[in-house]
Design a protein around this motif. Structure first.
Motif, PDB file in Angstrom:
ATOM      1  N   GLN A   1       0.880  -1.251  -0.172  1.00  0.00           N
ATOM      2  CA  GLN A   1      -0.018   0.106  -0.142  1.00  0.00           C
ATOM      3  C   GLN A   1       0.894   1.360  -0.037  1.00  0.00           C
ATOM      4  O   GLN A   1       2.102   1.214   0.329  1.00  0.00           O
ATOM      5  CB  GLN A   1      -0.838   0.031   1.133  1.00  0.00           C
ATOM      6  CG  GLN A   1      -2.001  -1.080   1.197  1.00  0.00           C
ATOM      7  CD  GLN A   1      -2.969  -1.168   0.213  1.00  0.00           C
ATOM      8  OE1 GLN A   1      -3.420  -0.240  -0.116  1.00  0.00           O
ATOM      9  NE2 GLN A   1      -3.222  -2.304  -0.495  1.00  0.00           N
ATOM     10  N   PRO A   2       0.291   2.308  -0.144  1.00  0.00           N
ATOM     11  CA  PRO A   2       1.043   3.784  -0.307  1.00  0.00           C
ATOM     12  C   PRO A   2       1.663   4.004   1.184  1.00  0.00           C
ATOM     13  O   PRO A   2       0.836   3.519   2.297  1.00  0.00           O
ATOM     14  CB  PRO A   2      -0.191   4.672  -0.598  1.00  0.00           C
ATOM     15  CG  PRO A   2      -1.185   4.161  -1.386  1.00  0.00           C
ATOM     16  CD  PRO A   2      -1.060   2.600  -0.737  1.00  0.00           C
ATOM     17  N   VAL A   3       2.850   4.519   1.375  1.00  0.00           N
ATOM     18  CA  VAL A   3       3.441   4.825   2.502  1.00  0.00           C
ATOM     19  C   VAL A   3       2.766   5.611   3.444  1.00  0.00           C
ATOM     20  O   VAL A   3       2.622   5.454   4.700  1.00  0.00           O
ATOM     21  CB  VAL A   3       4.932   5.463   2.312  1.00  0.00           C
ATOM     22  CG1 VAL A   3       5.355   6.097   3.500  1.00  0.00           C
ATOM     23  CG2 VAL A   3       5.729   4.652   1.391  1.00  0.00           C
ATOM     24  N   ALA A   4       1.859   6.452   2.886  1.00  0.00           N
ATOM     25  CA  ALA A   4       1.135   7.467   3.903  1.00  0.00           C
ATOM     26  C   ALA A   4      -0.021   6.762   4.276  1.00  0.00           C
ATOM     27  O   ALA A   4      -0.368   6.683   5.571  1.00  0.00           O
ATOM     28  CB  ALA A   4       0.487   8.543   2.908  1.00  0.00           C
TER      29      ALA A   4
ATOM     30  N   THR B   1       7.257  -1.959   0.757  1.00  0.00           N
ATOM     31  CA  THR B   1       8.022  -2.535   0.118  1.00  0.00           C
ATOM     32  C   THR B   1       8.279  -4.224   0.350  1.00  0.00           C
ATOM     33  O   THR B   1       9.110  -4.961  -0.156  1.00  0.00           O
ATOM     34  CB  THR B   1       9.593  -2.154  -0.221  1.00  0.00           C
ATOM     35  OG1 THR B   1      10.207  -2.071   1.239  1.00  0.00           O
ATOM     36  CG2 THR B   1       9.287  -0.678  -0.863  1.00  0.00           C
ATOM     37  N   GLY B   2       7.838  -4.761   1.711  1.00  0.00           N
ATOM     38  CA  GLY B   2       7.902  -5.902   2.206  1.00  0.00           C
ATOM     39  C   GLY B   2       9.470  -6.027   2.850  1.00  0.00           C
ATOM     40  O   GLY B   2       9.771  -7.106   2.898  1.00  0.00           O
ATOM     41  N   SER B   3       9.906  -4.872   3.162  1.00  0.00           N
ATOM     42  CA  SER B   3      11.360  -5.008   3.453  1.00  0.00           C
ATOM     43  C   SER B   3      11.459  -5.203   5.156  1.00  0.00           C
ATOM     44  O   SER B   3      10.299  -4.933   5.928  1.00  0.00           O
ATOM     45  CB  SER B   3      12.315  -3.694   3.461  1.00  0.00           C
ATOM     46  OG  SER B   3      12.371  -3.619   2.089  1.00  0.00           O
ATOM     47  N   ALA B   4      12.502  -5.851   5.766  1.00  0.00           N
ATOM     48  CA  ALA B   4      12.509  -5.981   7.132  1.00  0.00           C
ATOM     49  C   ALA B   4      12.735  -4.515   8.056  1.00  0.00           C
ATOM     50  O   ALA B   4      13.351  -3.683   7.243  1.00  0.00           O
ATOM     51  CB  ALA B   4      13.785  -6.822   7.772  1.00  0.00           C
TER      52      ALA B   4
ATOM     53  N   ILE C   1      -0.239   3.420   5.107  1.00  0.00           N
ATOM     54  CA  ILE C   1       0.548   2.703   6.116  1.00  0.00           C
ATOM     55  C   ILE C   1       0.850   3.361   7.308  1.00  0.00           C
ATOM     56  O   ILE C   1       0.639   2.803   8.422  1.00  0.00           O
ATOM     57  CB  ILE C   1       1.693   1.967   5.387  1.00  0.00           C
ATOM     58  CG1 ILE C   1       1.339   1.129   4.166  1.00  0.00           C
ATOM     59  CG2 ILE C   1       2.476   1.211   6.410  1.00  0.00           C
ATOM     60  CD1 ILE C   1       2.451   0.629   3.371  1.00  0.00           C
ATOM     61  N   ALA C   2       1.613   4.616   7.223  1.00  0.00           N
ATOM     62  CA  ALA C   2       1.943   5.267   8.292  1.00  0.00           C
ATOM     63  C   ALA C   2       0.849   5.498   9.300  1.00  0.00           C
ATOM     64  O   ALA C   2       1.003   5.355  10.549  1.00  0.00           O
ATOM     65  CB  ALA C   2       2.739   6.602   7.835  1.00  0.00           C
ATOM     66  N   GLU C   3      -0.239   6.147   8.663  1.00  0.00           N
ATOM     67  CA  GLU C   3      -1.278   6.530   9.534  1.00  0.00           C
ATOM     68  C   GLU C   3      -2.008   5.318  10.081  1.00  0.00           C
ATOM     69  O   GLU C   3      -2.286   5.211  11.453  1.00  0.00           O
ATOM     70  CB  GLU C   3      -2.589   7.046   8.449  1.00  0.00           C
ATOM     71  CG  GLU C   3      -3.820   7.570   9.231  1.00  0.00           C
ATOM     72  CD  GLU C   3      -4.849   8.176   8.510  1.00  0.00           C
ATOM     73  OE1 GLU C   3      -6.005   8.137   8.737  1.00  0.00           O
ATOM     74  OE2 GLU C   3      -4.364   8.577   7.401  1.00  0.00           O
ATOM     75  N   GLN C   4      -2.225   4.101   9.491  1.00  0.00           N
ATOM     76  CA  GLN C   4      -2.761   2.913   9.954  1.00  0.00           C
ATOM     77  C   GLN C   4      -2.059   2.201  11.127  1.00  0.00           C
ATOM     78  O   GLN C   4      -2.522   1.762  11.857  1.00  0.00           O
ATOM     79  CB  GLN C   4      -3.374   2.220   8.936  1.00  0.00           C
ATOM     80  CG  GLN C   4      -4.479   2.604   7.867  1.00  0.00           C
ATOM     81  CD  GLN C   4      -4.872   1.557   6.939  1.00  0.00           C
ATOM     82  OE1 GLN C   4      -5.298   0.526   7.395  1.00  0.00           O
ATOM     83  NE2 GLN C   4      -4.951   2.171   5.829  1.00  0.00           N
ATOM     84  N   SER C   5      -0.543   2.211  10.638  1.00  0.00           N
ATOM     85  CA  SER C   5       0.271   1.600  11.585  1.00  0.00           C
ATOM     86  C   SER C   5       0.132   2.493  13.069  1.00  0.00           C
ATOM     87  O   SER C   5       0.566   1.767  14.039  1.00  0.00           O
ATOM     88  CB  SER C   5       1.655   1.416  11.025  1.00  0.00           C
ATOM     89  OG  SER C   5       2.210   2.588  10.555  1.00  0.00           O
TER      90      SER C   5
END
Length: 86
Positions: A40-43, A74-77, A45-49
């Motif tokens: 998903q878009p970074v923005a 990006t699915g990164s660690a 993800i930031a809000e929901q996380s």
């Protein structure tokens, strides 16, 4: 009363029968966020996380949150290190 112990009730306080509920851990919330938001878009993800972590009393700095959201997208660690409260 029957001969089985199913009919026996013991005297005690409510504390004797209190249920202990344990909330999700940091790694469990991380896994849930990643399962729902990877790609998903970074923005978003930031809000929901940020909201998800707040439910367990964890707060990330703005920089950590941005880096975390990018890693999830990006699915990164990403090593989560919450800011100590106080």
């Amino acid at each position: 009363m029957s001969e089985t112990t199913d009919d026996v009730r013991t005297a005690g306080t409510d504390a004797d029968h209190a249920e202990v509920t344990v909330g999700p851990s940091l790694s469990e919330v991380d896994a849930e966020v990643r399962a729902k938001l990877t790609g998903q878009p970074v923005a978003a993800i930031a809000e929901q996380s940020e909201q998800a972590f707040a439910t367990i009393g964890v707060r990330l700095t703005g920089e950590q949150l941005a880096d975390y959201a990018d890693a999830v997208s990006t699915g990164s660690a990403f090593a989560l290190e919450p800011v100590p409260e106080g």
